[in-house]
Design a protein around this motif. Structure first.
Motif, PDB file in Angstrom:
ATOM      1  N   CYS A  56      29.454 105.422  54.375  1.00  0.00           N
ATOM      2  CA  CYS A  56      30.385 106.548  54.316  1.00  0.00           C
ATOM      3  C   CYS A  56      31.224 106.478  53.043  1.00  0.00           C
ATOM      4  N   PRO A  57      31.372 107.594  52.302  1.00  0.00           N
ATOM      5  CA  PRO A  57      32.148 107.568  51.065  1.00  0.00           C
ATOM      6  C   PRO A  57      33.653 107.656  51.278  1.00  0.00           C
ATOM      7  N   ALA A  58      34.094 107.875  52.534  1.00  0.00           N
ATOM      8  CA  ALA A  58      35.534 107.997  52.811  1.00  0.00           C
ATOM      9  C   ALA A  58      36.148 106.607  53.023  1.00  0.00           C
ATOM     10  N   PRO A  59      37.467 106.497  52.931  1.00  0.00           N
ATOM     11  CA  PRO A  59      38.125 105.193  53.120  1.00  0.00           C
ATOM     12  C   PRO A  59      38.254 104.827  54.594  1.00  0.00           C
ATOM     13  N   CYS A  60      37.098 104.637  55.247  1.00  0.00           N
ATOM     14  CA  CYS A  60      37.068 104.270  56.658  1.00  0.00           C
ATOM     15  C   CYS A  60      36.986 102.751  56.817  1.00  0.00           C
ATOM     16  N   ASP A  69      35.841  99.972  42.566  1.00  0.00           N
ATOM     17  CA  ASP A  69      35.093 101.006  41.845  1.00  0.00           C
ATOM     18  C   ASP A  69      36.007 102.205  41.568  1.00  0.00           C
ATOM     19  N   PRO A  70      36.336 102.481  40.317  1.00  0.00           N
ATOM     20  CA  PRO A  70      37.229 103.602  40.018  1.00  0.00           C
ATOM     21  C   PRO A  70      36.634 104.946  40.412  1.00  0.00           C
ATOM     22  N   ARG A  71      35.304 105.046  40.433  1.00  0.00           N
ATOM     23  CA  ARG A  71      34.678 106.314  40.834  1.00  0.00           C
ATOM     24  C   ARG A  71      34.956 106.595  42.310  1.00  0.00           C
ATOM     25  N   VAL A  72      34.948 105.567  43.124  1.00  0.00           N
ATOM     26  CA  VAL A  72      35.263 105.732  44.548  1.00  0.00           C
ATOM     27  C   VAL A  72      36.738 106.058  44.720  1.00  0.00           C
ATOM     28  N   LEU A  73      37.596 105.319  44.038  1.00  0.00           N
ATOM     29  CA  LEU A  73      39.039 105.542  44.163  1.00  0.00           C
ATOM     30  C   LEU A  73      39.426 106.952  43.729  1.00  0.00           C
ATOM     31  N   ASN A  74      38.721 107.477  42.738  1.00  0.00           N
ATOM     32  CA  ASN A  74      39.011 108.815  42.213  1.00  0.00           C
ATOM     33  C   ASN A  74      38.196 109.921  42.887  1.00  0.00           C
ATOM     34  N   SER A  75      37.415 109.568  43.897  1.00  0.00           N
ATOM     35  CA  SER A  75      36.482 110.533  44.472  1.00  0.00           C
ATOM     36  C   SER A  75      37.191 111.577  45.334  1.00  0.00           C
ATOM     37  N   PRO A  76      36.554 112.748  45.527  1.00  0.00           N
ATOM     38  CA  PRO A  76      37.133 113.784  46.399  1.00  0.00           C
ATOM     39  C   PRO A  76      37.317 113.301  47.837  1.00  0.00           C
ATOM     40  N   GLN A  77      36.453 112.386  48.277  1.00  0.00           N
ATOM     41  CA  GLN A  77      36.552 111.904  49.653  1.00  0.00           C
ATOM     42  C   GLN A  77      37.809 111.052  49.873  1.00  0.00           C
ATOM     43  N   TRP A  78      38.294 110.404  48.818  1.00  0.00           N
ATOM     44  CA  TRP A  78      39.498 109.588  48.935  1.00  0.00           C
ATOM     45  C   TRP A  78      40.760 110.377  48.590  1.00  0.00           C
TER      46      TRP A  78
END
Length: 292
Positions: A56-60, A69-78
């Motif tokens: 899951c790409p959300a912070p679950c 990963d800065p891409r995850v931290l900056n992602s729409p899901q977060w």
């Protein structure tokens, strides 16, 4: 790209330094799982205690979502989480660290007397003592004290001050479960009577018998006072304190005999003999390594 709020900026800086991070909502708790991951229906993150297939790409999944990963931290899901975030947390184990969470003044005072000095981060009610090295996380290892490392998160409150040192055996010993005496009159094990330490068995000791016996008897009293819990950890501390006093002696000092007295004291208040013996041995050896 997500708008860089102050908290997200802090998270990106930590991630760039190799510290896995995640947002916390009000109340210093992680954000709840998304609908797909509700009630852990997804199986959990691959690196959780119970491994699962979740990507899951959300912070679950709380600490397991921590990332560098800065891409995850900056992602729409977060992005929704960062907009509502009240604090930044990090995964100590993922950064190669263990945080001893001291939640009140009494816990801090105990740490100052027992644990090796290291980097300290002030908290709202106490302190975080940071050590290099990882171990399983445990709550309530002592009154007002938790260990946060693998499978846990800690709130980021700044870098702290002081030189960070290696994770000591004294902290690892806290994570070993202690079983206290089940009820009055019952004993966990019985040890054979042994002759107490005296100067005649310590021909190479530079201290007087009165000096050594005073310190040893004080340590025995502290161990025997822990009738509810903590006697094993106190035995570790008593053994370590005793050994430190003899690091400059030419020897022999017969600390193994003194150690048997500490083991017997711990067993007398319900600590299983194997745990008591391991705690005392670790205490004696930790002091010896520190002097090397």
């Amino acid at each position: 790209m997500t708008a860089v709020t102050p908290l997200l900026g802090t998270a990106l800086d930590l991630a760039a330094a190799g510290v896995p991070v995640l947002p916390l909502r009000a109340g210093k708790v992680p954000f709840g799982n998304c609908r797909t991951c509700a009630k852990n229906a997804c199986g959990g993150r691959p690196n959780m205690k119970t491994p699962g297939p979740c990507t899951c790409p959300a912070p679950c999944h709380a600490w397991a979502s921590a990332t560098t990963d800065p891409r995850v931290l900056n992602s729409p899901q977060w992005a929704p989480a960062w907009r509502q975030a009240a604090a930044v947390a990090y995964h100590p184990g993922g950064a190669g660290l263990t945080a001893v969470d001291l939640d009140n003044a009494a816990a801090v005072a105990w740490a100052r007397e027992t644990l090796p000095a290291t980097r300290i981060v002030p908290t709202t009610r106490g302190q975080h003592w940071l050590y290099q090295g990882v171990m399983p996380s445990h709550n309530d290892v002592r009154p007002g004290m938790d260990i946060k490392s693998l499978m846990s998160y800690a709130r980021w409150l700044g870098p702290g001050a002081g030189r960070m040192t290696a994770l000591p055996d004294a902290v690892r010993a806290l994570a070993v479960k202690e079983d206290t005496t089940p009820s009055a009159g019952e004993v966990v094990s019985s040890l054979p009577k042994r002759a107490p330490w005296n100067r005649s068995v310590a021909s190479g000791c530079r201290h007087t018998e009165r000096f050594v016996r005073t310190g040893l008897d004080r340590g025995l009293a502290l161990v025997q006072a822990r009738v509810e819990s903590g006697a094993g950890s106190q035995a570790f501390g008593a053994a370590r304190f005793l050994a430190v006093q003899h690091t400059d002696c030419p020897g022999p000092c017969a600390l193994d005999i003194a150690g048997e007295e500490i083991v017997a004291a711990a067993v007398s208040v319900g600590v299983p003999e194997p745990y008591a013996r391991r705690a005392v041995t670790n205490g004696l050896q930790t002091a010896a390594r520190g002097a090397a």
